[in-house]
Design an enzyme around this catalytic site. Structure first.
Site, PDB file in Angstrom:
ATOM      1  N   SER A  67       0.794  -1.219   0.112  1.00 47.82           N
ATOM      2  CA  SER A  67       0.005  -0.082   0.062  1.00 47.82           C
ATOM      3  C   SER A  67       0.814   1.268   0.103  1.00 47.82           C
ATOM      4  CB  SER A  67      -1.003   0.099   1.188  1.00 47.82           C
ATOM      5  OG  SER A  67      -2.322  -0.594   0.786  1.00 47.82           O
ATOM      6  N   LYS A  70      -0.057   3.714  -2.914  1.00 47.76           N
ATOM      7  CA  LYS A  70      -0.965   4.803  -2.828  1.00 47.76           C
ATOM      8  C   LYS A  70      -0.424   6.026  -2.583  1.00 47.76           C
ATOM      9  CE  LYS A  70      -4.641   1.713  -0.904  1.00 47.76           C
ATOM     10  NZ  LYS A  70      -4.064   0.497  -0.587  1.00 47.76           N
ATOM     11  N   SER A 127      -6.703   2.646   4.107  1.00 44.63           N
ATOM     12  CA  SER A 127      -5.952   2.329   2.852  1.00 44.63           C
ATOM     13  C   SER A 127      -6.957   1.459   1.977  1.00 44.63           C
ATOM     14  CB  SER A 127      -4.670   1.180   3.608  1.00 44.63           C
ATOM     15  OG  SER A 127      -3.735   1.118   2.385  1.00 44.63           O
ATOM     16  N   LYS A 229       2.590   6.406   5.733  1.00 47.07           N
ATOM     17  CA  LYS A 229       1.582   5.291   5.224  1.00 47.07           C
ATOM     18  C   LYS A 229       2.208   3.836   5.498  1.00 47.07           C
ATOM     19  CE  LYS A 229      -1.749   3.925   2.726  1.00 47.07           C
ATOM     20  NZ  LYS A 229      -2.008   2.701   3.399  1.00 47.07           N
TER      21      LYS A 229
END
Length: 473
Positions: A67, A70, A127, A229
């Site tokens: 992730s 992202k 997420s 993140k």
């Protein structure tokens, strides 16, 4: 193992001696496995004021981003907002493809929509894979094109060891990055979009009547941590990019390939506590060159390889329980579940004092709301019309490979000068790949819409005594 132990433990050995020998043997096995896993992790700590690398371990090794992908989806979203192409209130429509993405997800039905700001918040906290895909489709027309935009932007930012295949980081063997590149992206997000950076500090948000909590456990527990993140898939392990700002010093740190969420968080906390005092209190100028050009203009220079994918790390022993813990949805276990609370029931707790950190969301500048479909998808007249390399089925020709990217680029330049007419409509680029632990760079020319076109160009090069071969991307 059983045969080896039977040779060590004699039939006449006492039960106590047998237990001791077996315990010692298992200790060596566990230690060996831990050593193997440690070798596959990666980390870097960068002074965000000066760009100095304060700590590095396997920082250029190829890793699956999960992730962390992202972050680039949000970079392009912020860029579109800053240019007035979309606003925080612009509706993001969820296609059937976006709605069908594996959890974790927001759960919007096909044809439904949310505001851009809601999509952003769902990405930085939950997420949400479906939100990332929906944003990518809106900005790029389709996810494949958006992935090419992401990779083009990565090159503009100096992230030369990264290739994106989708907008959310769900498993794809052709999608990879490095810890160093993720640190570069983390720094660029703050430098280029300070007006939106506050989103990364969001720890929860209300979606209708539901409060959605985030996965970043360091927010509010480590003084100065303000984002960015988390990421997790089976193949990638537990990843985290953290930004720290104590008022005088700034760091961006990356940990990839952790065996558990708890151990990853503890490693990050240790890196922050160790290296923040060593960061400079001076500096503060931009470290990452701003890439303002429309990503479409760079697509002709970026071909995504189908091969050269990173070799998946062996699944950590500690993660086997995480895989079996998620039994309610098979796609969660295979995908980027991010459900670390479930998967990490037995994980070590973060051994740092808890501190309160005030969360502030910096709202985007108010721009007239408009329904935007594919904000970047329509090339402007200024874009180089030779863009066949952006076609998913595009072909390229490879002329050489080198352990140094500068040498690969020099070979591209030399070949262009030797055969300017043959390569008049082609774009040179390099592709990194690993072999026996060493990174090499392939020198290729893209921009060929068919196999025949690529082979024809290659045949012309061979007549000039330039070796090459055609390859589909």
């Amino acid at each position: 193992m059983r045969q080896a132990l039977s040779g060590i433990v004699s039939k006449s050995a006492s039960p106590l001696k047998t237990i001791m020998i077996l315990a010692m043997a298992m200790t060596f096995v566990v230690a060996g496995a831990a050593s193997s896993l440690a070798a596959k992790s990666a980390a870097i700590v960068v002074d965000a004021k000066t760009g100095k690398v304060l700590y590095s371990a396997n920082a250029d090794g190829r890793r699956y981003p999960a992730s962390l992908t992202k972050m680039m989806t949000l970079y392009l979203t912020f860029e579109a907002m800053a240019k007035g192409k979309i606003s925080r209130n612009t509706p993001v429509v969820f296609s059937a493809h976006a709605s069908a993405e594996a959890p974790t997800k927001l759960g919007v039905k096909p044809g439904g929509s949310v505001a851009v700001e809601t999509a952003i918040l769902s990405i930085v906290t939950k997420s949400a894979n479906d939100s990332a895909t929906a944003l990518g489709e809106m900005l790029g027309g389709n996810e494949t094109n958006f992935a090419r935009m992401m990779t083009a932007k990565a090159r503009q930012l100096g992230m030369n060891g990264t290739v994106f295949r989708n907008a959310n980081g769900l498993p794809d063997p052709g999608q990879f990055t490095t810890a160093r590149d993720m640190a570069t992206l983390g720094i660029a997000l703050r430098e280029h979009f300070p007006q939106y950076y506050g989103y990364f500090a969001q720890r929860s948000f209300l979606y209708g009547r539901q409060r959605i909590n985030g996965h970043n456990r360091l927010l509010g527990r480590i003084k100065g941590v303000d984002g960015i993140k988390t990421g997790y898939t089976r193949a990638s392990g537990f990843n985290l990019v953290s930004s720290v700002n104590d008022g005088n010093r700034r760091l961006v740190a990356v940990v990839m390939g952790g065996t558990s969420g708890g151990s990853r968080d503890n490693q990050m906390a240790g890196l922050i506590n160790t290296y923040l005092p060593r960061a400079s209190t001076r500096g503060g100028g931009d470290l990452i060159a701003k890439a303002d050009s429309n990503p479409v203009s760079a697509l002709a220079k970026v071909l995504l390889p189908k091969h050269d994918a990173p070799t998946p790390d062996e699944k950590p022993v500690a993660m086997a329980e995480a895989d079996t813990a998620v039994t309610d949805d098979a796609t969660v276990a295979q995908g980027d579940s991010e459900d670390e609370d479930t998967a990490e029931a037995e994980a070590p707790k973060l051994v740092v004092p808890a501190t309160k950190v005030k969360t502030v969301i910096v709202s985007a500048p108010k721009v007239a709301t408009a329904q935007v479909v594919a904000a970047y998808a329509e090339p402007t007249p200024a874009v180089d019309p030779v863009s066949t390399a952006s076609v998913p089925s595009g072909w390229a020709i490879q002329v050489a490979s080198s352990p140094k990217q500068s040498e690969a680029q020099a070979l591209l330049d030399k070949t262009t000068k030797q055969a300017p007419k043959v390569l008049a409509d082609a774009s040179g680029f390099t592709v990194a790949f690993d072999k026996d632990g060493v990174t090499y760079y392939r020198a290729r020319f893209g921009g060929f819409g068919s196999k025949d076109a690529a082979w024809k160009a290659c045949t012309a090069l061979k007549k000039k005594k330039i070796e090459c071969y055609a390859v589909q991307q």
